[in-house]
Design an enzyme around this catalytic site. Structure first.
Site, PDB file in Angstrom:
ATOM      1  N   CYS A  17       0.579  -1.202  -0.050  1.00  0.00           N
ATOM      2  CA  CYS A  17       0.074  -0.133   0.002  1.00  0.00           C
ATOM      3  C   CYS A  17       1.039   1.133   0.021  1.00  0.00           C
ATOM      4  O   CYS A  17       2.018   1.251  -0.024  1.00  0.00           O
ATOM      5  CB  CYS A  17      -0.912  -0.016   1.268  1.00  0.00           C
ATOM      6  SG  CYS A  17       0.178   0.007   2.812  1.00  0.00           S
ATOM      7  N   CYS A 104       2.396   5.446   8.818  1.00  0.00           N
ATOM      8  CA  CYS A 104       1.592   5.565   7.973  1.00  0.00           C
ATOM      9  C   CYS A 104       0.604   6.835   7.946  1.00  0.00           C
ATOM     10  O   CYS A 104       0.095   7.007   9.372  1.00  0.00           O
ATOM     11  CB  CYS A 104       0.792   4.407   7.562  1.00  0.00           C
ATOM     12  SG  CYS A 104      -0.613   4.773   6.372  1.00  0.00           S
ATOM     13  N   GLU A 134       0.293  -1.129  16.065  1.00  0.00           N
ATOM     14  CA  GLU A 134      -0.303  -0.255  15.713  1.00  0.00           C
ATOM     15  C   GLU A 134      -1.171   0.266  16.892  1.00  0.00           C
ATOM     16  O   GLU A 134      -1.495   1.485  17.286  1.00  0.00           O
ATOM     17  CB  GLU A 134      -1.293  -0.388  14.513  1.00  0.00           C
ATOM     18  CG  GLU A 134      -2.085   0.897  14.038  1.00  0.00           C
ATOM     19  CD  GLU A 134      -3.125   0.631  12.851  1.00  0.00           C
ATOM     20  OE1 GLU A 134      -4.059   1.214  12.840  1.00  0.00           O
ATOM     21  OE2 GLU A 134      -2.637  -0.403  12.034  1.00  0.00           O
ATOM     22  N   THR A 173      -6.231   0.186  11.508  1.00  0.00           N
ATOM     23  CA  THR A 173      -6.467   0.274  10.156  1.00  0.00           C
ATOM     24  C   THR A 173      -6.342  -1.090   9.369  1.00  0.00           C
ATOM     25  O   THR A 173      -7.108  -1.081   8.293  1.00  0.00           O
ATOM     26  CB  THR A 173      -5.289   1.155   9.563  1.00  0.00           C
ATOM     27  OG1 THR A 173      -3.981   0.348   9.732  1.00  0.00           O
ATOM     28  CG2 THR A 173      -5.182   2.462  10.419  1.00  0.00           C
ATOM     29  N   SER A 231       1.565 -10.349  10.314  1.00  0.00           N
ATOM     30  CA  SER A 231       0.864  -9.375   9.665  1.00  0.00           C
ATOM     31  C   SER A 231      -0.418  -9.500   9.628  1.00  0.00           C
ATOM     32  O   SER A 231      -1.123 -10.100   9.161  1.00  0.00           O
ATOM     33  CB  SER A 231       1.047  -9.356   8.193  1.00  0.00           C
ATOM     34  OG  SER A 231       0.494  -8.570   7.532  1.00  0.00           O
ATOM     35  N   SER A 232      -1.077  -8.291  10.532  1.00  0.00           N
ATOM     36  CA  SER A 232      -2.640  -8.489  10.714  1.00  0.00           C
ATOM     37  C   SER A 232      -3.534  -8.470   9.295  1.00  0.00           C
ATOM     38  O   SER A 232      -4.426  -9.346   9.270  1.00  0.00           O
ATOM     39  CB  SER A 232      -2.916  -7.037  11.782  1.00  0.00           C
ATOM     40  OG  SER A 232      -4.361  -7.314  11.705  1.00  0.00           O
ATOM     41  N   ASN A 233      -3.119  -7.461   8.537  1.00  0.00           N
ATOM     42  CA  ASN A 233      -3.799  -7.448   7.402  1.00  0.00           C
ATOM     43  C   ASN A 233      -3.759  -8.616   6.531  1.00  0.00           C
ATOM     44  O   ASN A 233      -4.792  -9.101   5.971  1.00  0.00           O
ATOM     45  CB  ASN A 233      -3.515  -6.091   6.546  1.00  0.00           C
ATOM     46  CG  ASN A 233      -2.240  -6.101   5.603  1.00  0.00           C
ATOM     47  OD1 ASN A 233      -2.318  -6.719   4.578  1.00  0.00           O
ATOM     48  ND2 ASN A 233      -1.164  -5.680   6.243  1.00  0.00           N
ATOM     49  N   SER A 276       2.192  -5.452   3.205  1.00  0.00           N
ATOM     50  CA  SER A 276       3.503  -5.304   3.391  1.00  0.00           C
ATOM     51  C   SER A 276       4.283  -6.368   2.793  1.00  0.00           C
ATOM     52  O   SER A 276       5.469  -6.635   3.047  1.00  0.00           O
ATOM     53  CB  SER A 276       3.821  -5.357   4.884  1.00  0.00           C
ATOM     54  OG  SER A 276       3.215  -6.516   5.422  1.00  0.00           O
TER      55      SER A 276
END
Length: 330
Positions: A17, A104, A134, A173, A231-233, A276
């Site tokens: 991103c 970010c 985060e 996020t 990595s959460s996303n 990421s």
């Protein structure tokens, strides 16, 4: 012997991103501008390939600022894309360190929204995962005790605030859009005066990647998400693929992690990458399938992303070439 036929549904958007791209660029540009070493507090983004690639260029990753030796105090230290508590830049200033904040901008926006809630007298409810950098960074923007962390619908059901009529929420996020909606709905049901943030906290990239996976997953025998286990996303994409109809979904960091012996009879594979994860790894996995299958790639594109975040002012005059980023972008 003919290779079995395979369709790879390649999601778009996928991978980096704008916030991740910016954070990596900041480290690369700092190395060009100031020379090695450049220190980075925590992983710049959650991806070992990226971290190891930056280490090879001269970055040194530390957990805390006191690990930076005295003789390197004039070298830059970069704060990760996930954001940091206010105590971290304060500590850097107390140590006379030169720091570059790679938080970010969309995470910074959540920080500002949380601070606005608190400034207007609301207790802040943060929807997120305990221990995620985060979440630690967002909670660290406000005085201790002024933020309550809610992770699940069950947490929302059990939550007992001191003042139920004076609450404002923000979210991490990188959460699942659908799961977060359930938590917010439960909070709103119990606390009708709950105040939403001025803008949606879940970032555009998280939403876009999840929508593309939803589009591609139905009918997939296997869905592969490129990303790190912390990595959460990326982990949310694995869950989204299963909920959307993929028979099986896995998270891998490299092609070498795919267990080819257990794949079985597959005809359709979905492929995406967390925010990421570099594009070179996506290409590596496609090539690994082409070695074993007569594979064709179908694109599952649900949105176009044109966002670009400027790097720190101190680095804007430094030229960033295609070659500087080829190790991640291909």
């Amino acid at each position: 012997m003919a290779k079995p036929e395979l369709t790879i549904r390649l999601c778009g958007p996928r991978g980096f991103c704008a916030g991740v791209d910016r954070a990596i660029q900041i480290v690369v540009l700092a190395l060009k501008a100031y020379g090695a070493p450049v220190y980075v507090r925590h992983e710049i983004v959650h991806n070992r390939y990226v971290v190891e690639g930056l280490e090879a260029k001269g970055a040194i990753f530390v957990e805390e600022l006191d690990e930076i030796p005295a003789e390197h105090r004039e070298q830059p230290v970069v704060f990760s894309a996930h954001g940091v508590p206010k105590s971290v830049p304060a500590d850097a200033e107390a140590r006379n360190l030169f720091y570059l904040d790679a938080t970010c901008p969309l995470v910074s926006k959540v920080h500002k929204q949380a601070m606005r809630h608190q400034r207007l007298g609301r207790h802040v409810v943060l929807i997120g995962h305990a221990g995620h950098p985060e979440v630690i960074g967002t909670m660290g923007q406000l005085p201790q005790g002024s933020v309550s962390l809610i992770e699940t619908v069950e947490d929302a059901e059990a939550y007992q605030p001191a003042d139920p009529d004076n609450l404002g929420y923000v979210t991490q996020t990188t959460l699942s859009v659908d799961d977060t909606a359930g938590v917010i709905a439960k909070l709103a049901e119990r606390f009708p005066n709950l105040t939403a943030p001025a803008a949606d906290s879940i970032c555009y990239a998280t939403t876009n990647r999840q929508e593309a996976v939803k589009e591609a997953a139905p009918g997939c025998d296997l869905f592969i998400v490129v990303g790190a286990p912390n990595s959460s996303n990326s982990k949310r994409l694995v869950e989204v693929a299963l909920k959307a109809g993929a028979s099986r979904s896995i998270l891998v960091q490299r092609a070498s992690e795919i267990d080819w012996d257990s794949i079985g009879d597959i005809r359709t594979v979905g492929l995406s990458a967390g925010a990421s994860a570099p594009e070179v790894i996506v290409n590596e996995i496609i090539e690994a399938f082409r070695e074993r299958f007569d594979a064709k790639v179908d694109l599952a594109i649900t949105a176009e992303e044109n966002e670009h975040f400027l790097v720190n002012r101190e680095l804007r005059e430094i030229e960033l070439t295609h070659q500087d980023m080829a190790w991640v972008n291909g």
